[in-house]
Design a protein around this motif. Structure first.
Motif, short mmCIF file in Angstrom:
data_model
loop_
_atom_site.label_atom_id
_atom_site.label_comp_id
_atom_site.label_asym_id
_atom_site.label_seq_id
_atom_site.Cartn_x
_atom_site.Cartn_y
_atom_site.Cartn_z
N ASP A 74 43.85 78.20 46.99
CA ASP A 74 42.76 79.11 47.32
C ASP A 74 41.40 78.52 46.94
N GLY A 75 41.37 77.70 45.88
CA GLY A 75 40.12 77.07 45.46
C GLY A 75 39.64 76.08 46.51
N SER A 104 48.35 76.97 43.91
CA SER A 104 49.06 77.74 42.89
C SER A 104 49.33 79.17 43.34
N THR A 105 48.35 79.81 43.96
CA THR A 105 48.54 81.20 44.38
C THR A 105 48.75 81.29 45.90
N ASP A 106 48.03 80.48 46.65
CA ASP A 106 48.13 80.43 48.10
C ASP A 106 47.99 81.81 48.73
N CYS A 107 47.10 82.60 48.14
CA CYS A 107 46.95 83.98 48.58
C CYS A 107 46.39 84.06 50.00
N SER A 149 39.53 86.96 49.04
CA SER A 149 40.67 87.67 48.47
C SER A 149 40.27 88.53 47.28
N LEU A 150 40.02 87.94 46.12
CA LEU A 150 39.82 88.79 44.95
C LEU A 150 38.48 88.58 44.28
N TYR A 167 41.94 90.40 35.69
CA TYR A 167 42.04 89.19 36.51
C TYR A 167 41.00 88.14 36.11
N ARG A 169 50.60 78.54 34.93
CA ARG A 169 49.53 78.90 34.00
C ARG A 169 49.12 80.36 34.17
N TYR A 170 49.22 80.87 35.40
CA TYR A 170 48.82 82.26 35.63
C TYR A 170 49.81 83.24 34.97
N SER A 220 53.09 88.71 44.50
CA SER A 220 52.98 90.12 44.87
C SER A 220 53.05 90.21 46.40
N ASN A 254 36.41 87.09 38.32
CA ASN A 254 37.24 86.10 39.01
C ASN A 254 36.94 86.24 40.50
N ASP A 313 37.94 84.65 43.79
CA ASP A 313 38.89 83.74 44.47
C ASP A 313 39.23 82.55 43.59
N GLY A 314 39.42 82.80 42.32
CA GLY A 314 39.84 81.72 41.43
C GLY A 314 38.72 80.97 40.75
C1 LIG Z 1 54.54 92.27 35.31
C2 LIG Z 1 54.21 91.44 36.49
C3 LIG Z 1 52.73 91.33 36.75
C4 LIG Z 1 52.45 90.72 38.09
C5 LIG Z 1 51.06 90.98 38.53
C6 LIG Z 1 50.89 90.46 39.89
C7 LIG Z 1 49.53 90.73 40.47
C8 LIG Z 1 49.26 89.72 41.50
C9 LIG Z 1 47.98 89.92 42.23
C10 LIG Z 1 47.52 88.62 42.72
C11 LIG Z 1 46.22 88.66 43.41
C12 LIG Z 1 45.86 87.30 43.82
C13 LIG Z 1 44.50 87.20 44.36
C14 LIG Z 1 44.17 85.75 44.58
C15 LIG Z 1 43.57 85.03 43.68
C16 LIG Z 1 43.36 83.54 43.86
O1 LIG Z 1 42.22 83.32 44.62
C17 LIG Z 1 43.20 82.91 42.49
C18 LIG Z 1 43.03 81.39 42.63
O2 LIG Z 1 44.15 80.81 43.19
P1 LIG Z 1 44.44 79.23 43.16
O3 LIG Z 1 43.24 78.54 43.71
O4 LIG Z 1 45.64 79.03 44.02
O5 LIG Z 1 44.65 78.83 41.76
N1 LIG Z 1 44.35 83.19 41.70
C19 LIG Z 1 44.29 83.98 40.63
O6 LIG Z 1 43.27 84.43 40.23
C20 LIG Z 1 45.61 84.24 39.94
C21 LIG Z 1 45.78 85.68 39.57
C22 LIG Z 1 47.12 85.85 38.95
C23 LIG Z 1 47.23 87.11 38.19
C24 LIG Z 1 48.53 87.26 37.49
#
Ligand SMILES: CCCCCCCCCCCCC/C=C/[C@@H](O)[C@H](COP(=O)(O)O)NC(=O)CCCCC
Ligand SMILES: Nc1ncnc2c1ncn2[C@@H]1O[C@H](COP(=O)(O)OP(=O)(O)O)[C@@H](O)[C@H]1O
Ligand SMILES: [Ca+2]
Length: 602
Positions: free
Chosen positions: A197-198, A240-243, A286-287, A293, A310-311, A409, A551, A553-554
């Motif tokens: 996502d970054g 890592s997240t590939d949201c 995304s976020l 977060y 790491r997340y 999720s 946060n 989008d990361g």
């Molecule tokens: C008890 C179980 C708890 C599980 C909670 C799950 C909630 C998940 C919501 C995730 C939302 C993700 C939104 C996207 C964020 C990304 O942009 C960001 C960066 O990603 P990357 O570049 O691939 O590293 N990722 C995050 O901020 C990670 C959030 C994880 C939170 C647990």
């Protein structure tokens, strides 16, 4: 078989079986025939999903011709298989793979006619396919497999489809963004990131910034309408997240994404611009998340060596800290008649809400009208409405333009959010006991409604403002002066690195422009500094911090008080939204320009 008229039909063989092949306006199909010419099974491929057609019997990987008879041709196309949720690319949508069928015709002449007809059909019906792509690979993203993923999966498929690409393996953060902002992009039909996502965010900033530069529009003023971007962005997931990939395609699978790029799918996407006072801070799709977060991201940066894990690790640590933060959230509600975050619908490929939004956001737009008229109409729509205000103590405040589904999720932060409706969902989770918050988080991993909890509220909005109550503003002012200093340093390579600046609280300034911005993470120097930061980290502090970080989008934002505004359908991805399993979408016009007036063919 007739030439230059549709349909085209003839007998063909696939292996030892005889088929009737038929090319109609939108489909190429082949139906098995028994000895008495009775029809058995039919396979039907939309022309829009044909990857390529070639003479002979072709294989890819390695791409070579085997048993080349002059009566054969090979068709490559998109093939669907259901995906299991929960990993390995599995998710909400079907996995795509490369289908290959070798046909044998009764004569060489007929084979040549089939190949010519199929090639003409591709040219006629798929004019928006990319021919040349600019690809950025982040070798450090996710599990550090981006280079391998690109060269072993995506590149051979591009080559097969006749797409040429210019590849840049990044050596520093923001290289891809800067390249798109500054270099000559003539001849490229799209930009692709191989990363997470970054990396996507870098391309997003490059493409939006470049488009505004060329249109002479300032990005800073939140009331100014931005020019929609024509250059498509593609994501080959390796992060890592590939949201963003997961939420727009339905799976995080490199083959599926590469095939979406090849066939030139086009998915408009809402973008949220985040401002501090009258300065643009960042864009998000995304976020934009404060509290939980934000803290997870700040913490996770110290454990980047763990990769995607790491997340999870940081999530547990931050959860155990049981923090909550004061804030004032103001929002401009979207029209509740159109849709609601709790209407239990899903934004799927060809979504009606999104396609009707295109007309609402750009009512005067047609291919012959100027883009400027799109801007004016969107501007007048968004200034309507009355701001609402909520003050309190929150575990987290999240704003998302899309569902933000991801492998962690599968339904996402807001399962009924839309990719391209010009709105975002604002989720407010008030302070609650740890078990309540755990229930909220856990529901993201199940089909249970995470909004059906007394301390959670969700609103569909067009804009949001976040401010601190008066007593917290002092802390914030201090942070902002630090942030400013950080930005100045960032802009000047001669000055000392930002992560030498002392952090006032949990070390999050490290992330504002720490080593990650300018150097690969595996540098020894960076690790040494991180150790010091760990020691200072807020998780070990006696006094919990009064403010969190955002946060986006990361990326951690350098400001606490921000305002956000949704820019409907500002960019376009090589994607088509999530396909319903067990069905394929047929567009009444052929593909991308149907604006959703499609029907589902099971
Ligand atoms: C008890 C179980 C708890 C599980 C909670 C799950 C909630 C998940 C919501 C995730 C939302 C993700 C939104 C996207 C964020 C990304 O942009 C960001 C960066 O990603 P990357 O570049 O691939 O590293 N990722 C995050 O901020 C990670 C959030 C994880 C939170 C647990
Ligand atoms: N060569 C590089 N060295 C260091 N950082 C980089 C490099 N290339 C890209 N980045 C940055 O790495 C960050 C994370 O990359 P990403 O591909 O999203 O991986 P992940 O999903 O694991 O976070 C992005 O914000 C991007 O700006
Ligand atoms: Ca949206």
């Amino acid at each position: 078989m007739e030439i230059d008229s549709v349909p085209v039909e003839s007998s063909v063989w696939v292996g030892r079986k005889r088929y009737r092949a038929l090319l109609s306006r939108w489909y190429f199909s082949w139906t098995e025939l028994d000895k008495k010419n009775r029809e058995k099974k039919t396979v039907s491929v939309p022309i829009g999903e044909v990857v390529t057609v070639a003479e002979g019997r072709l294989e890819i990987q390695p791409q070579k011709r085997v048993e080349d008879t002059d009566r054969d041709f090979t068709l490559f196309y998109v093939k669907r298989s259901s995906s299991s949720s929960g990993g390995g690319g599995g998710g909400k949508g079907p996995l795509w793979s490369l289908g290959r069928t070798q046909f044998c015709c009764p004569s060489r002449n007929l084979r040549d006619q089939w190949v010519a007809q199929l090639k003409t059909a591709l040219k006629t019906h798929c004019p928006s396919r990319p021919h040349r792509l600019l690809v950025f690979i982040n070798p450090y993203g996710g599990k550090k497999r981006a280079k391998e993923i690109y060269h072993s999966i995506a590149a051979p498929l591009f080559e097969l489809a006749g797409i040429s690409s210019h590849v840049v393996v990044t050596e520093r953060a923001n290289q891809a963004r800067d390249h798109i902002l500054k270099k000559d992009l003539t001849g490229f039909d799209g930009v692709i990131c191989v990363g997470g996502d970054g990396m996507f965010s870098e391309l997003l900033h490059g493409v939006i910034g470049r488009t505004q530069q060329e249109a002479g529009i300032s990005e800073h003023d939140p009331t100014v309408m931005l020019q929609p971007c024509d250059l498509h962005i593609g994501i080959i997931p390796a992060g890592s997240t590939d949201c963003v990939c997961f939420a727009t395609v339905g799976v995080n699978d490199p083959v599926t994404s590469t095939l979406h790029i090849i066939i030139g799918d086009s998915q408009p996407l809402d973008v949220c611009s985040v401002h501090h006072q009258s300065t643009l801070v960042r864009y998000s799709v995304s976020l934009v998340g404060y509290g939980f977060y934000g803290d997870v991201l700040a913490e996770s940066e110290r454990h980047r060596w763990m990769g995607p894990l790491r997340y999870d690790y940081s999530g547990c640590l931050v959860y155990l800290c049981n923090r909550s933060y004061q804030g004032i959230v103001q929002y401009l509600p979207a029209d509740p008649q159109i849709s609601s975050p709790r209407d239990n619908t899903r934004c799927l490929s060809g979504c009606r809400v999104c396609s009707e939004s295109t007309e609402r956001l750009f009512p005067h737009f047609d291919s012959s009208s100027s883009i400027y008229s799109r801007q004016i109409s969107q501007y007048s729509n968004e200034s309507n409405g009355e701001w609402m205000s909520v003050e309190g103590r929150f575990k987290c405040v999240s704003l998302t333009c899309m569902s933000s589904s991801c492998p962690r999720s599968p339904d996402g932060l807001s399962p009924s959010a839309h990719l391209a409706d010009g709105t975002a969902d604002l989720i407010l989770v008030r302070d609650t006991h740890p078990l309540g918050f755990l229930t909220y988080l856990h529901r993201h991993t199940t089909t249970q409604d995470q909004f059906d909890l007394p301390f959670v509220e969700v609103h569909r909005v067009k804009a949001v403002r976040f401010t601190l109550p008066l007593e917290d503003e002092e802390v914030c002012e201090y942070e902002e002066s630090e942030a400013q200093r950080t930005e100045e340093v960032l802009g000047d390579p001669e000055k000392p690195p930002v992560d030498e600046i002392e952090s006032c609280r949990d070390g999050s300034q490290h992330d504002l422009a720490g080593k990650r911005q300018d150097e690969p993470w595996n540098k020894k120097k960076g690790r040494k500094r991180k150790k010091k930061q760990d020691f200072l980290c807020g998780l070990c502090c006696r006094k919990p911090p009064t403010v969190s970080v955002w946060n986006c989008d990361g990326e951690i934002l350098p400001y606490t008080e921000i305002s956000c505004r949704v820019r409907g359908q500002l960019v376009r991805l090589f994607a088509r939204g999530i396909e319903e399993k067990g069905g394929t979408w047929k567009c009444h016009k052929g593909s991308r320009n149907c604006k959703g007036r499609c029907v589902l063919h099971p």
